[in-house]
Write an enzyme that holds these catalytic residues in place. Sequence first.
Site: not given
Length: 92
Positions: A21, A39
């Site tokens: 990320r 996520n």
Amino acid sequence: MITIEYIHITVHGRVQGVGFRQYTKKQADRLGITGTVENVSDYVEIYIDRNCNRIDEFLTSVKKGPSPFSKVNDIKIEHGETNDYFTSFDII
């Protein structure tokens, strides 16, 4: 009402716990792309503004991943429309 086109990207593989990320945000910021990354269960979900420039370069970097510890097995890309718009790229 303005309709914004977006791209929805799901990334499957070893993409959690490897800085994916943060890497995605860094690439998006570098390329001037707005959207989100988060996520979800066992994959990563990305939404980006379809009208951003350099989308192909962004997708290439996502496919590569942040490190040898990450491994992208599959990417799915869908297009959609929303009334919301992105002003930055955020990690959720």
